[in-house]
Write a protein that holds these residues in place. Structure first.
Motif, PDB file in Angstrom:
ATOM      1  N   ARG A  75      17.007  65.117  55.957  1.00  0.00           N
ATOM      2  CA  ARG A  75      15.565  65.042  54.869  1.00  0.00           C
ATOM      3  C   ARG A  75      14.573  65.826  55.106  1.00  0.00           C
ATOM      4  N   LEU A 120      15.100  69.590  55.046  1.00  0.00           N
ATOM      5  CA  LEU A 120      15.078  69.953  53.525  1.00  0.00           C
ATOM      6  C   LEU A 120      13.868  69.785  53.141  1.00  0.00           C
ATOM      7  N   MET A 150      11.979  67.221  52.440  1.00  0.00           N
ATOM      8  CA  MET A 150      11.830  65.926  51.663  1.00  0.00           C
ATOM      9  C   MET A 150      10.920  64.997  52.297  1.00  0.00           C
ATOM     10  N   ARG A 162      15.334  78.689  51.268  1.00  0.00           N
ATOM     11  CA  ARG A 162      15.543  76.993  51.219  1.00  0.00           C
ATOM     12  C   ARG A 162      16.984  76.598  51.355  1.00  0.00           C
ATOM     13  N   GLN A 216      20.522  74.140  51.008  1.00  0.00           N
ATOM     14  CA  GLN A 216      20.840  73.256  50.148  1.00  0.00           C
ATOM     15  C   GLN A 216      21.661  72.188  50.668  1.00  0.00           C
ATOM     16  N   ILE A 217      22.164  71.227  50.058  1.00  0.00           N
ATOM     17  CA  ILE A 217      22.796  70.038  50.864  1.00  0.00           C
ATOM     18  C   ILE A 217      24.028  69.694  50.048  1.00  0.00           C
ATOM     19  N   PHE A 269      26.477  66.353  49.818  1.00  0.00           N
ATOM     20  CA  PHE A 269      26.389  64.923  50.139  1.00  0.00           C
ATOM     21  C   PHE A 269      27.661  64.348  50.720  1.00  0.00           C
ATOM     22  N   SER A 308      28.322  60.616  43.632  1.00  0.00           N
ATOM     23  CA  SER A 308      26.921  60.547  42.965  1.00  0.00           C
ATOM     24  C   SER A 308      26.202  61.859  43.181  1.00  0.00           C
ATOM     25  N   SER A 309      27.094  62.936  43.441  1.00  0.00           N
ATOM     26  CA  SER A 309      26.329  64.190  43.753  1.00  0.00           C
ATOM     27  C   SER A 309      26.376  65.128  42.672  1.00  0.00           C
ATOM     28  N   PRO A 317      21.623  75.095  38.456  1.00  0.00           N
ATOM     29  CA  PRO A 317      20.755  75.698  39.378  1.00  0.00           C
ATOM     30  C   PRO A 317      20.127  77.284  39.206  1.00  0.00           C
TER      31      PRO A 317
END
Lengths: 270, 269
Positions: free
Chosen positions: A85, A88, A90, A104, A106-107, A109, A114-115, A129
């Motif tokens: 986090r 990233l 956050m 930047r 990206q992730i 999960f 849930s992604s 995006p």
């Protein structure tokens, strides 16, 4: 917008006028990420005063080189995701600094359920995006979406599907495509295969390996599974209670672990 | 997981509600008799000439109900539009951003909820005065807190879900995240709540107009007619029965739609 700011910062930090600075630049060009003695954690906001502070990370210090897959292993609750986090953006570090030398990150999960936004089709999720980025017209966006779908080895038919109609492995491929669609150079993969069957795991790992070559990527690969890390990673960080207790190439760490904690982890993974 | 399928509740509800709404819409342009025209045919029971009979002034009740339910429908629709609209905005802001805004708005919300809703509407009407549009404003305000609380939960539940984290990382604006990424995922709670709210609004308007704090002449609404019908319940029972029947049927139809949507969601889950 945020991309361009990050790019600007990178350019500013990367390009100096005097020759001494340029020598540094050449070394830095080989880096995608520098984490310098970072400490930090979570503050629970209170109605009055500053609230409670829970420190999670202590003096975390490492860097990731261009094209490298860096593994991050440790028990759950040790601060791996907190570190992700922070990288990233956050969460702000309390001390130390994090320097990005690429766009930047990206992730990807762990939980492929849930992604992806359940209200929209795969095509929408992949195009979004690019829409937010705002520099491509619709035809170009569609072309890039189809192109990326082929790269993650999914048939074009899934474009019109909702996430609920896909299998876990397919969803994870879509999540990877969504993370890569704007062509970042650095990806954080937070336990990307731990929710999948063993056969699907192997396929996704192979895909991540292929994409690294094809798209010139670097990864921070977070996992509690030391076998997976051994298969995929170049170097590895061992984390215990918010500290990096050991780091080195996978062969060094796996063959000659220095720390007792690493030996325990390796013994448990046998 | 299954695709969403229509079920019996939903189909029956849509048919009943559709017919009534169509009937009401026709009433905006055409009624068999002018709704306020008096005639010598007083206190007649239902007959082919006067389907719902006539009242003590000889007015055709069928025509009056046709027009009066239009007013009620308008009030109910605008009431839930105001209530849910403001509720969605407040719920989205408090649920997504949290923090101080959340604390302040939700405590204000609690304060509103603490009043019995009809009392609150009464207070607002006594400030604004009676009339169709003031009833809409009063009921709209009364309906905000329940929608705000419900939508806050629906938005807060998504705040830290991975697809929203991804949206933030790709640089999507908060407005875009709230409207495009989050709102569609709240519809499964919002839509059934709209049907319940609509019914409550119909009943609230009826009770307010019945109590004489609702619409004022020349407007007629269901509640206004019910209070009229009360005065001639002995001489013209068909008046109260036909007004009450149409209200009951409308509420029943919309309830079926709500029930059908809830069952549809359960089947999908």
């Amino acid at each position: 917008m945020a991309d361009s700011i990050l790019d600007t910062i990178t350019t500013m930090t990367g390009l100096g006028a005097d020759p001494a600075a340029e020598a540094v630049t050449e070394a830095q060009r080989q880096l995608v990420l520098e984490v310098n003695l970072v400490s930090g954690g979570y503050r629970t906001p209170g109605l009055f005063g500053k609230g409670k502070y829970q420190q999670v990370l202590y003096d975390v210090d490492f860097n990731i080189r261009h094209g490298e897959i860096m593994g991050l292993v440790g028990e759950s609750g040790t601060g791996k995701s907190t570190l992700a986090r922070m990288i990233l953006g956050m969460l702000e570090p309390e001390e130390g600094s994090i320097v990005h030398y690429t766009k930047r990150p990206q992730i990807i999960f762990q939980d492929p359920y849930s992604s992806l936004n359940p209200a929209y089709t795969v095509e929408w999720s992949l195009e979004e995006p690019l829409r937010v980025f705002g520099k491509y017209d619709e035809a170009e966006r569609k072309r890039r979406v189809r192109d990326m779908l082929a790269k993650v080895e999914l048939p074009q038919e899934v474009l019109s599907a909702k996430p609920s109609e896909l299998s876990g492995g397919q969803r994870q491929r879509v999540s990877i495509a969504a993370a890569l669609i704007r062509r970042p150079r650095f990806i954080i993969a937070d336990e990307p295969v731990s929710a999948l069957d063993v056969t699907i795991q192997a396929q996704i790992l192979q895909l991540l390996r292929d994409l690294r070559e094809e798209l010139d990527l670097s990864y921070l690969f977070i996992s509690h599974d030391l076998n997976v890390v051994y298969q995929l990673c170049d170097r590895v960080l061992v984390m215990k209670k918010g500290r990096i207790v050991e780091q080195g190439t996978v062969d060094e760490v796996y063959d000659h672990p220095k720390e007792e904690y690493t030996k325990q982890l390796l013994a448990a993974a046998q | 997981m299954m695709k969403k399928k229509w079920n019996g509740y939903l189909i029956a509800g849509c048919i009943i509600t559709g017919i009534i709404i169509l009937w009401i819409l026709i009433g905006r342009f055409y009624t068999p008799y002018p709704p306020t025209k008096m005639s010598s045919a007083k206190l007649q029971g239902p007959s082919p000439a006067h389907l719902f009979g006539t009242d003590k002034f000889g007015r055709d009740i069928f025509s009056r109900v046709m027009q009066g339910s239009g007013t009620t429908l308008l009030i109910a629709a605008l009431t839930i539009l105001i209530g849910s609209g403001a509720g969605i905005i407040i719920g989205a802001i408090t649920g997504y951003f949290g923090g101080m805004v959340d604390e302040v708005l939700m405590r204000f919300n609690d304060a509103l909820t603490a009043f019995p809703s009809i009392l609150l509407a009464l207070v607002i009407i006594s400030i604004l005065g009676p009339g169709k549009y003031n009833v809409i404003i009063a009921l709209g305000i009364v309906f905000i807190p329940s929608y705000a609380r419900m939508m806050r939960t629906a938005f807060a539940a998504q705040r830290d879900v991975n697809y929203i984290i991804s949206a933030r990382l790709m640089g999507a604006s908060s407005l875009r995240i709230l409207l495009i990424h989050m709102l569609p995922n709240t519809l499964h709670v919002l839509l059934p709540a709209l049907t319940i709210g609509f019914n409550n609004a119909v009943l609230a308007e009826a009770s307010m107009s019945f109590l004489g704090i609702g619409v004022t002449p020349p407007d007629v609404s269901m509640g206004y007619m019910l209070s009229e019908a009360q005065g001639m319940f002995r001489s013209a029972p068909w008046y109260a029965l036909s007004v009450g029947g149409v209200i009951a049927l409308l509420v029943f139809g919309v309830s079926l739609i709500g029930e059908g949507m809830q069952r549809m969601n359960e089947e999908v889950d």
